[in-house]
Design an enzyme around this catalytic site. Sequence first.
Site, PDB file in Angstrom:
ATOM      1  N   ASN A 192       0.804  -1.220   0.000  1.00 48.52           N
ATOM      2  CA  ASN A 192       0.000   0.000   0.000  1.00 48.52           C
ATOM      3  C   ASN A 192       0.839   1.273   0.000  1.00 48.52           C
ATOM      4  O   ASN A 192       0.411   2.295  -0.541  1.00 48.52           O
ATOM      5  CB  ASN A 192      -0.955   0.003   1.209  1.00 48.52           C
ATOM      6  CG  ASN A 192      -0.282  -0.437   2.490  1.00 48.52           C
ATOM      7  OD1 ASN A 192       0.355  -1.487   2.544  1.00 48.52           O
ATOM      8  ND2 ASN A 192      -0.402   0.356   3.520  1.00 48.52           N
ATOM      9  N   CYS A 239      -3.531   4.703   6.893  1.00 48.56           N
ATOM     10  CA  CYS A 239      -3.692   4.076   8.203  1.00 48.56           C
ATOM     11  C   CYS A 239      -2.731   4.648   9.211  1.00 48.56           C
ATOM     12  O   CYS A 239      -2.897   4.491  10.403  1.00 48.56           O
ATOM     13  CB  CYS A 239      -3.443   2.579   8.097  1.00 48.56           C
ATOM     14  SG  CYS A 239      -4.502   1.820   6.885  1.00 48.56           S
TER      15      CYS A 239
END
Length: 394
Positions: free
Chosen positions: A153, A329
Amino acid sequence: MPDRIYFDHSATTPVDPRVAFSMKLVNLETFGNPSSLHFEGRQARELVERARGQVAELLRASSREIVFTASGTEADNLALLGVFCRGSDKTPGHMITSAIEHPAIIETCRSLEQNGIQVTYLGVDEYGLVDPDDLGRAFRPNTRLVSIMAANNVVGTLQPIGELARMTKERGALFHTDAVQYAGKLALDVTQVPLDMVSMSAHKLHGPKGIGALYVRRGLQLQPLVFGGGQEHGLRSATENVAGIVGFGKAAQLAATNMADDAARLAQLRYRILEGLQEALPQAYLIGHPSKRLPGHLCLGFSGQEGESIRLLLSLDQAGVAISSGSACSAHKASEPSYVLLAMGFDPIRARGTLRVTLGRFNTAVEVDRFLEILPQAVNALRPVASYAGFVHR
Ligand code: PLP
């Protein structure tokens, strides 16, 4: 905000209007509980099962092998905990993962370690690639599971999942891949690659948030995390999120239909950004693998301006461009160096200063050109450029 440019598709994607429409119909017209026997229930069940088939098709799996979860995070948890919490085997098990997995894997591994499971975290090279030889050396007699992400990611690098999965099967262990960033962007075929479990999440492929899925190869027994009415083949009790599931199905169908074209178009836009930056910002460099990467994913560093990524992000935001400084995140830890980049050998200062530019279905060349005007201005406004490392792939 009509003029904003959204380049943060690895964090989440805008819901495709066709997906939103399919969900609207469900919310307005099909309110039944899929477990009910009456017409309304059967209608809802039909929609859930059609969507299961659409999600399965993304992996060439059979629909019986798809378990819907509430997120990609839950799918990852179910894969790991489901293997290790099952059975009465008292010998401590061992699993292998990589140091650059998403926190949904890393934190689950930490929890397993607290419960006596041994975990090996494989290092990666400067591009973020796991070396298959390292995997080969890490197996132990009690290795039960290997979990390596399909695409990272933060840096976008693709792992050699086929090779890693085949090595794992030869040694008799299970192979899981977190394909949350990968699914719907590039092909994955479980009839060709021996994957036992695959995690996916709808909101990364122009579907809704709060719905994910775990592919579980037929015959594999897992321990559920959620107990109750026995929905999802007993693996995930709770009344199904019918609208979310239908939206996921539609998003999967759209992704599968347009996959090759979307990937080619996004890769072209990515090259356009790289070429533009090469001219306008010689201190910019690409992080991650130059070719083994997600089609629309760029992770950029700026030599001499490593500490400035948050200021740069905010100034781009003000100028109407949404990008990220790394994984969404870790936004609450934005000033900390990325553990992914540290694992790739970056020093802590360089590991703090990156921009992640991730493109999606609705982005255009006009937006890219506008971005190529805005970004150099924003970078040059930070402070005079001190050093030029040239444009290199690192
Ligand atoms: N795995 C990877 C690689 C991700 O990028 C993400 C989300 O960013 C997740 C798992 C978690 O997915 P979700 O947001 O659906 O919980």
